[in-house]
Write an enzyme that holds these catalytic residues in place. Structure first.
Site, mmCIF file in Angstrom:
data_model
loop_
_atom_site.group_PDB
_atom_site.id
_atom_site.type_symbol
_atom_site.label_atom_id
_atom_site.label_comp_id
_atom_site.label_asym_id
_atom_site.label_seq_id
_atom_site.Cartn_x
_atom_site.Cartn_y
_atom_site.Cartn_z
ATOM 1 N N ASP A 174 0.842 -1.204 0.000
ATOM 2 C CA ASP A 174 0.000 0.000 0.000
ATOM 3 C C ASP A 174 0.875 1.250 0.000
ATOM 4 O O ASP A 174 0.624 2.186 0.740
ATOM 5 C CB ASP A 174 -0.925 -0.022 1.225
ATOM 6 N N ARG A 178 0.231 9.147 1.093
ATOM 7 C CA ARG A 178 -0.352 9.293 2.441
ATOM 8 C C ARG A 178 0.337 8.390 3.465
ATOM 9 O O ARG A 178 0.182 8.590 4.668
ATOM 10 C CB ARG A 178 -1.869 9.049 2.408
ATOM 11 N N ASN A 179 1.090 7.385 2.997
ATOM 12 C CA ASN A 179 1.808 6.490 3.911
ATOM 13 C C ASN A 179 3.300 6.813 4.016
ATOM 14 O O ASN A 179 4.072 6.015 4.533
ATOM 15 C CB ASN A 179 1.622 5.033 3.471
ATOM 16 N N ASP A 192 3.418 2.957 7.923
ATOM 17 C CA ASP A 192 2.180 2.209 7.773
ATOM 18 C C ASP A 192 2.415 0.763 7.346
ATOM 19 O O ASP A 192 2.299 0.407 6.180
ATOM 20 C CB ASP A 192 1.210 2.916 6.813
#
Ligand code: ADE
Length: 257
Positions: A174, A178-179, A192
């Site tokens: 993923d 945003r991570n 994350d």
């Protein structure tokens, strides 16, 4: 224990015995995942932690900023993920799985785990504090203010972190802006590692024909078609979610302007 016994015990725990090459061990391969927490994380005495403010909401509870007093008495800024009360054993295990993963990594572009609090409530995961928060919001807030050198530096850092994860045999699944977290020196770090929410909570996720949920727009074809996640599909995500979007960020004035 003889060295042969140790080798066998390591092998049974998922360690692949290539001398000199450290590889990631999936905490789920432990019969008792609490054992993985003991092996890969440090227990922190909560009296060393001072929570200052809530900075966000995580999957399992609040994320706070605060200070951690190190054994050398120095204080460092930390982010503290908490597990909210009323959890069931499965939630506690899923929450701590991320710490067992993070605790195995040691790289300047991977978020550093300071330790965990498991012997008192609330259960907490303590990591280094990243002053500029997540890369996606940071880029949006400062669009037009970065130089090419700064943007390429951020990409290089993320690539270096991802190369390390790939060498360790860890597949992120993923990777997205945003991570990625950004510190005050613009150093980007991959974060994350909570695999449980990867497919369920991703806002980009859509249901596939087989009923699985996958972030369709940014996922490698083989991962969409038959869920084949690998370092190669992480590299696809790098290109589509980080490299291409970062190249769309407006470049700010340079020293020669
Ligand atoms: N939000 C989530 N994790 C964080 C961290 N380590 N530093 C700052 N903000 C965060």
């Amino acid at each position: 224990m003889t060295s042969e016994d140790k080798r066998r015990a390591n092998y049974q725990n998922g360690h692949v015995p290539f001398p000199g090459i450290k590889t990631y061990v999936d905490p789920d391969t432990y019969e008792d995942p609490t054992q993985a927490v003991h092996e890969f994380t440090k227990e922190i005495d909560p009296s060393r932690i001072r929570i200052e403010r809530v900075i966000g909401a995580g999957e399992f509870g609040e994320v706070c900023s605060g200070r951690l007093r190190t054994p050398g008495k120095k204080e460092i800024a930390v982010a503290i993920k908490t597990l909210k009360g009323g959890y069931v054993e499965r939630q506690r295990r899923d929450f701590l799985r991320e710490a067992s993963i993070m605790g195995q990594f040691d790289h300047p572009n991977i978020i550093r785990l300071e330790g965990v609090v498991t012997k008192s409530r609330p259960v907490m995961i303590v990591v280094e504090y990243m002053e500029n928060g997540s890369l996606d919001s940071f880029l949006r807030q400062h669009d037009g203010h970065f130089t090419v050198i700064q943007l390429v530096g951020m990409l290089r850092g993320i690539a270096s972190g991802m190369k390390y994860l790939s060498d360790m045999g860890y597949v992120h699944r993923d990777l997205a802006a945003r991570n990625i977290l950004v510190n005050s020196n613009l150093v980007c770090k991959v974060s994350d590692f909570g695999l449980s929410r990867v497919l369920e909570d991703d806002p980009e996720a859509a249901y596939t024909t087989t009923g699985g949920k996958i972030p369709i727009r940014w996922t490698a074809p083989e991962a969409i078609s038959y869920r084949k996640f690998s370092s190669a599909s992480d590299a696809w995500s790098y290109a589509h979610k980080l490299d291409a979007p970062l190249k769309c960020v407006h470049v700010g004035p340079t020293a020669t302007d």
